[in-house]
Write an enzyme that holds these catalytic residues in place. Structure first.
Site: not given
Ligand SMILES: Cc1cc2nc3c(=O)[nH]c(=O)nc-3n(C[C@H](O)[C@H](O)[C@H](O)COP(=O)(O)OP(=O)(O)OC[C@H]3O[C@@H](n4cnc5c(N)ncnc54)[C@H](O)[C@@H]3O)c2cc1C
Length: 398
Positions: A108, A213
């Site tokens: 990741r 994996y």
């Molecule tokens: C165990 C596990 C395995 C997973 N495996 C997969 C997979 O294989 N494939 C897949 O597609 N998904 C997978 N996921 C899901 C995936 O990790 C998330 O759905 C994805 O990261 C969501 O992306 P996002 O950009 O919405 O949020 P995030 O990636 O969580 O990014 C949010 C960002 O916002 C920042 N942030 C938070 N609050 C604030 C604030 N107040 N001010 C400024 N910045 C802030 C955080 O620091 C972070 O950088 C997995 C999740 C888990 C828990």
């Protein structure tokens, strides 16, 4: 030349926020990404990227860079926890032939770094944790924990499962603990000696599962991620916390010898609660819109959370482009084109039966968010251009 496109603040520099930023910046929107972390590190997690996501990576020119590092697995096996019997083998090596894009697995942190490399230099603001946001008739103001204030015309809340932006729109409401934890570990393949393991397998037990994996195209790193029932505990943070690997070994102590051999090779492991929400009725309010886990968090049992965040980014971009003078209409259209699909993936992820046995994957992997026909409704067309009017938060209609 002065840009007439709205200034966009993206809160959260995760996989969804960065994809949105890259797409918008290439179309000359002035975009700033505000991220709470003061640096990004290569945290111990792998990620599976199915053809519906890799198609987007190709579109933004990052597919080759990812394919150079990641692994194109031959198969994903579903296996019985005790006997090792294969209940379904997803033919991942045929994904391109079936759906026009590959299935990739990678670290990741490596994927995040590749996305960061495509961001406009100087547009990422680290150490900016959003604490407040106000919107009025003319613009939005954002306040960060470091004391800095910023203005924008539109904000995209891409700030993950504990979204502050969501809290500002809808009030405080923590995500639901699923009752399961994820143990995770990444370690060199040499730790498992001569044991031959498939590229990707999910071991299905009665009340728990474990996915193993290989992470890189050299097949030299092993990734383990689980879903294990654990009663609720008072977790202060949702961030993965270090645990003794013996805890993971105990949780799978009755599993097939292959699983036990892999777990015995884990030098370290982490544990984190798995969280979710039910599909939300409100995805935007006036100048603010949500994306990814901020909007529709789900357990990771289908490996689609990031996929949905990335698809959201594309759809939001498309809707802003087709409604250039009316972002409220764009936000409505965005929700209309994303709600059903993300709700279905949330539901299937919650049920955790995805590809345990043979099943149709075309609806998920074959979907092309770049070209899917846009759904519109008559109401969208009637919305007056960017009329902010009274807050709709109380009505929670959009
Ligand atoms: C165990 C596990 C395995 C997973 N495996 C997969 C997979 O294989 N494939 C897949 O597609 N998904 C997978 N996921 C899901 C995936 O990790 C998330 O759905 C994805 O990261 C969501 O992306 P996002 O950009 O919405 O949020 P995030 O990636 O969580 O990014 C949010 C960002 O916002 C920042 N942030 C938070 N609050 C604030 C604030 N107040 N001010 C400024 N910045 C802030 C955080 O620091 C972070 O950088 C997995 C999740 C888990 C828990």
């Amino acid at each position: 030349m002065m840009s007439h496109k709205p200034r966009i603040a993206i809160v959260g520099g995760g996989l969804g926020g960065l994809t949105a930023a890259i797409l918008l910046q290439r179309a000359h929107y002035p975009v700033r990404v505000y991220e709470q972390a003061d640096q990004f590190s290569r945290v111990g997690a792998g990620i599976q990227l199915s053809p519906n996501v890799m198609r987007v990576m190709r579109h933004i020119g990052l597919e080759d860079a990812m394919m150079r590092i990641g692994l194109r697995p031959l198969q994903k096996l579903s296996r019985d926890w005790k006997t090792g019997e294969i209940t379904y083998a997803v033919p991942l090596e045929r994904m391109f032939e079936l759906y026009g894009a590959h299935y990739l697995i990678m670290h990741r942190g490596d994927m995040h770094e590749i996305l960061l490399s495509a961001l406009q230099p100087g547009s990422l603001y680290l150490n900016h944790r959003l604490i407040e946001m106000e919107q009025n008739g003319t613009c939005l103001s954002l306040a960060f924990a470091n004391g800095i204030h910023a203005e924008a015309d539109i904000a995209i809340g891409a700030d993950g499962v504990e979204s502050k932006v969501r809290e500002i729109l809808l009030g405080p409401e923590p995500p639901t603990y699923t009752g399961y934890v994820a143990y995770r570990s990444i370690f060199p393949r040499k730790n498992i000696g001569n044991l031959q393991i498939p590229d990707s397998s999910k071991w299905w037990g009665d009340d728990r599962h474990l996915v193993i994996y290989l992470l890189t195209n050299k097949r030299d790193e092993v990734y383990v991620v689980t879903g294990v029932p654990r009663p609720e505990w008072q977790f202060e943070s949702i961030s993965p916390a270090p645990v003794n690997p013996e805890e993971v070994q105990e949780a799978f102590g009755e599993f097939h010898p292959e699983v036990r051999t892999v777990l015995a090779a884990c030098p370290q492991a982490t544990k984190a609660p798995l969280l979710e929400r039910k599909p939300m009725p409100l995805w935007s309010d006036r100048r603010v819109v949500l994306l990814g886990d901020a909007c529709h968090p789900m357990p990771p049992h289908m490996g689609q959370g990031a996929g949905m965040a990335i698809e959201d980014a594309v759809m939001l971009f498309r809707c802003l482009e087709t409604e250039p003078h009316d972002y409220q209409a764009a936000f409505k259209k965005y929700k209309m084109n994303r709600f059903e699909r993300t709700a279905r993936v949330q539901h299937e992820s919650h049920n955790n039966e995805w590809i345990r046995y043979s099943m149709d994957h075309e609806w998920l992997f074959g979907y092309d968010v770049l070209t899917a026909p846009l759904r519109e409704d008559a109401e969208t067309r009637r919305t007056p251009a960017n009329s902010l009017g009274p807050s709709i938060i109380s009505g929670k209609t959009q």
